[in-house]
Scaffold this active site. Structure first.
Site: not given
Lengths: 160, 102
Positions: A31, B100-102
């Site tokens: 992701n 953010s990483c998501i």
């Protein structure tokens, strides 16, 4: 043209384990690649297939035995209920940091353009059928097919 | 750092994100979008307006939240801003780079 200037253009991530921490590591990496404009493909092999197995993906656990970062004696980690407890605690923390569950994460990956491949050999070994797996898989591949998917400059492969 | 965008001298950081949101207007946004090779449509601006609302409400942005926003789903978000959508859209919106990483 497609000159390799060291830039990462595509991540080919192989997931071979079904412990929650490994599944999340692979998913976050895939992701995260997409979020940076990098292509990403996931190859689910051996126990990693459980992360896309409809009946199993909601029941993945954190490993409490053989994991020194759990900071508990190995004997204790083997007691009944320990894995469930550690898993429960980890899921609570993940919800707090806005981390989706496995199924929702697969939906996010798919919507983000990540390709999801199941390993043919592992499918045969575990007697899994296509319909046992997450509906939006891109297909079942041999190792050779997967390597071919990674053709091109700037492709990196990761084994989780 | 300073950068001239749409004939205005603006305060930006080393990655080109505006550091003072009050300097933002749609012309500035369009110029930043052009640099990122994005032709803005009404739909793009709807998403940008949503990001700016979230920023003003101090809600941290993530791909997951975007998907649950009811404004745009993840698939369309990637179609509108194909390369690094959250970063690109934030830059156009004049808000800080999301962490953010998501």
């Amino acid at each position: 043209m497609s000159q390799d200037n060291g830039e990462v253009r595509k991540m080919m991530i192989i997931l071979s384990k079904a412990t929650l921490e490994n599944v999340y590591a692979a998913f976050v990496l895939a992701n995260g690649a997409r979020m940076e404009g990098i292509e990403a493909e996931l190859f689910f092999t051996f126990f990693g297939l459980e992360a896309v197995h409809k009946k199993k993906l909601e029941h993945l656990h954190v490993a409490t035995v053989g994991n020194p970062a759990m900071h508990m004696p190995t004997m204790l980690g083997g007691l009944p209920g320990m894995e469930a407890l550690a898993t429960h605690m980890m899921k609570k923390e993940m919800e707090r940091i806005d981390m989706p569950d496995v199924h929702e994460f697969l939906d996010i990956l798919k919507a983000s353009g990540v390709k999801l491949w199941a390993c043919k050999l592992a499918m045969d070994m575990f007697h899994y059928k296509r319909e046992d797996l997450y509906d939006d898989m891109d297909g079942v591949l041999t190792v050779g097919d997967f390597y071919k998917q990674g053709t091109g400059a700037g492709t990196h492969m990761l084994f989780v | 750092m300073e950068k001239t965008i749409a004939n205005t001298v603006l305060k930006v950081n080393e990655e080109g994100y505006l550091t003072d949101f009050s300097q933002w207007n749609q012309e500035v946004g369009s110029a930043i979008a052009q640099e990122a090779n994005i032709g803005m449509t009404a739909r793009h601006w709807e998403v940008i307006a949503y990001l700016q609302r979230e920023f003003k409400n101090e809600v941290p942005l993530s791909i997951r939240r975007i998907g649950k926003s009811g404004v745009v789903d993840i698939k369309e978000f990637y179609q509108l801003f194909p390369m690094a959508p959250l970063k690109t859209a934030s830059k156009i919106a004049g808000i800080p780079k999301p962490v953010s990483c998501i």
